[in-house]
Design a protein around this motif. Structure first.
Motif, PDB file in Angstrom:
ATOM      1  N   ILE A  76      -3.217  -2.217   1.699  1.00 30.64           N
ATOM      2  CA  ILE A  76      -3.674  -1.220   2.171  1.00 30.64           C
ATOM      3  C   ILE A  76      -3.787  -0.114   1.476  1.00 30.64           C
ATOM      4  CG2 ILE A  76      -3.254   0.012   4.457  1.00 30.64           C
ATOM      5  CD1 ILE A  76      -1.987  -2.396   5.689  1.00 30.64           C
ATOM      6  N   ASP A  77      -5.502   0.237   1.511  1.00 28.42           N
ATOM      7  CA  ASP A  77      -5.971   1.422   0.166  1.00 28.42           C
ATOM      8  C   ASP A  77      -6.770   2.143   1.438  1.00 28.42           C
ATOM      9  OD1 ASP A  77      -6.189   2.683  -1.211  1.00 28.42           O
ATOM     10  OD2 ASP A  77      -7.861   1.733  -2.207  1.00 28.42           O
TER      11      ASP A  77
ATOM     12  N   GLY B 253       0.773  -1.317   0.201  1.00 28.15           N
ATOM     13  CA  GLY B 253      -0.031   0.393  -0.532  1.00 28.15           C
ATOM     14  C   GLY B 253       0.907   1.431  -0.019  1.00 28.15           C
ATOM     15  N   LYS B 254       0.416   2.395  -0.065  1.00 26.27           N
ATOM     16  CA  LYS B 254       0.822   3.677  -0.002  1.00 26.27           C
ATOM     17  C   LYS B 254       2.082   4.032   1.188  1.00 26.27           C
ATOM     18  CE  LYS B 254      -3.487   5.977  -0.376  1.00 26.27           C
ATOM     19  NZ  LYS B 254      -4.204   5.008  -0.816  1.00 26.27           N
ATOM     20  N   PRO B 255       3.179   4.552   1.260  1.00 30.28           N
ATOM     21  CA  PRO B 255       3.277   4.958   2.343  1.00 30.28           C
ATOM     22  C   PRO B 255       2.744   5.785   3.812  1.00 30.28           C
ATOM     23  CG  PRO B 255       4.582   5.752   0.777  1.00 30.28           C
ATOM     24  CD  PRO B 255       3.195   5.404   0.114  1.00 30.28           C
ATOM     25  N   GLY B 256       3.053   4.962   4.633  1.00 32.05           N
ATOM     26  CA  GLY B 256       2.966   5.480   5.687  1.00 32.05           C
ATOM     27  C   GLY B 256       1.362   4.610   6.101  1.00 32.05           C
TER      28      GLY B 256
ATOM     29  N   LYS C 264       1.605  -0.452   6.725  1.00 34.53           N
ATOM     30  CA  LYS C 264       1.695  -2.169   6.513  1.00 34.53           C
ATOM     31  C   LYS C 264       2.857  -2.840   7.162  1.00 34.53           C
ATOM     32  CE  LYS C 264       3.810   0.356   2.929  1.00 34.53           C
ATOM     33  NZ  LYS C 264       3.613   1.042   2.589  1.00 34.53           N
ATOM     34  N   SER C 265       3.472  -1.899   7.886  1.00 37.04           N
ATOM     35  CA  SER C 265       4.451  -2.319   9.195  1.00 37.04           C
ATOM     36  C   SER C 265       4.170  -2.846  10.481  1.00 37.04           C
ATOM     37  CB  SER C 265       6.245  -2.148   9.767  1.00 37.04           C
ATOM     38  OG  SER C 265       6.914  -1.818   8.503  1.00 37.04           O
ATOM     39  N   THR C 266       2.992  -2.056  10.352  1.00 37.75           N
ATOM     40  CA  THR C 266       2.355  -2.881  11.809  1.00 37.75           C
ATOM     41  C   THR C 266       1.473  -4.101  11.545  1.00 37.75           C
ATOM     42  OG1 THR C 266       2.363   0.246  13.059  1.00 37.75           O
ATOM     43  CG2 THR C 266       0.755  -1.600  13.666  1.00 37.75           C
TER      44      THR C 266
END
Length: 171
Positions: free
Chosen positions: A86-87, A8-11, A14-16
């Motif tokens: 994640i959009d 998905g986009k930065p921020g 995704k990592s969480t």
């Protein structure tokens, strides 16, 4: 569900989400930033990146979060059995990058590459967000829909969906 691509986009979280997913499933997590960057924050050379990426893709199970070079992104989508896109809206993504930057002035964000500047990374995230509509668009959505014919595809469109995803699917 043994090979999961989270993107998905930065921020966008995704990592969480990937960390929670790894904890819930026991699958090994490979944050793309750890493959793209050296420990000092410099980019790895493309040959090293491609070798490491292919090694992960050929392993039995994985979660990879991130985007990376476009060719490797599509290889990852092909190899995965589960796709999590994640959009979130652009306003939410900009806010989350800003929040990470502000917190990062005091404490290094969890999972942030050692030696990498939070300010520099955040500025890069803003640049990427500005370019995102050229990629995260109706054409990509159609490709994703076609992929859903032979793999699990989840599209998360709000913070509440993001926060509830793991609990609903894996706990």
């Amino acid at each position: 569900m043994k090979k999961i691509a989270v993107f998905g986009k930065p921020g966008s979280g995704k990592s969480t989400l990937s960390k929670r997913l790894s904890a819930a499933t026991g699958l090994p997590l490979y944050p793309l930033d750890s493959i793209v960057y050296k420990t000092n924050g410099d980019l790895v050379d493309r040959e090293t990146y491609d070798k490491n990426h292919e090694s992960i893709l050929s392993s039995g199970s994985w979660i990879i979060d991130g985007f990376g070079p476009i060719g490797s992104f599509y290889k990852r989508l092909d190899a995965a059995d589960t796709l999590i896109y994640i959009d979130l809206s652009y306003s939410v993504s900009y806010w989350l990058v800003t929040k990470r930057l502000l917190k990062g002035l005091f404490v290094k964000p969890e999972g942030w590459p050692d030696g990498s500047s939070v300010l520099k990374g955040s500025l890069e995230s803003y640049k990427v967000l500005k370019l995102c509509p050229m990629f995260w668009n109706d054409d990509f959505s159609q490709k994703l829909e076609k992929m859903s014919e032979n793999k699990m595809v989840y599209v998360i469109r709000s913070m509440s969906e993001l926060n509830e995803f793991i609990a609903q699917k894996f706990e």
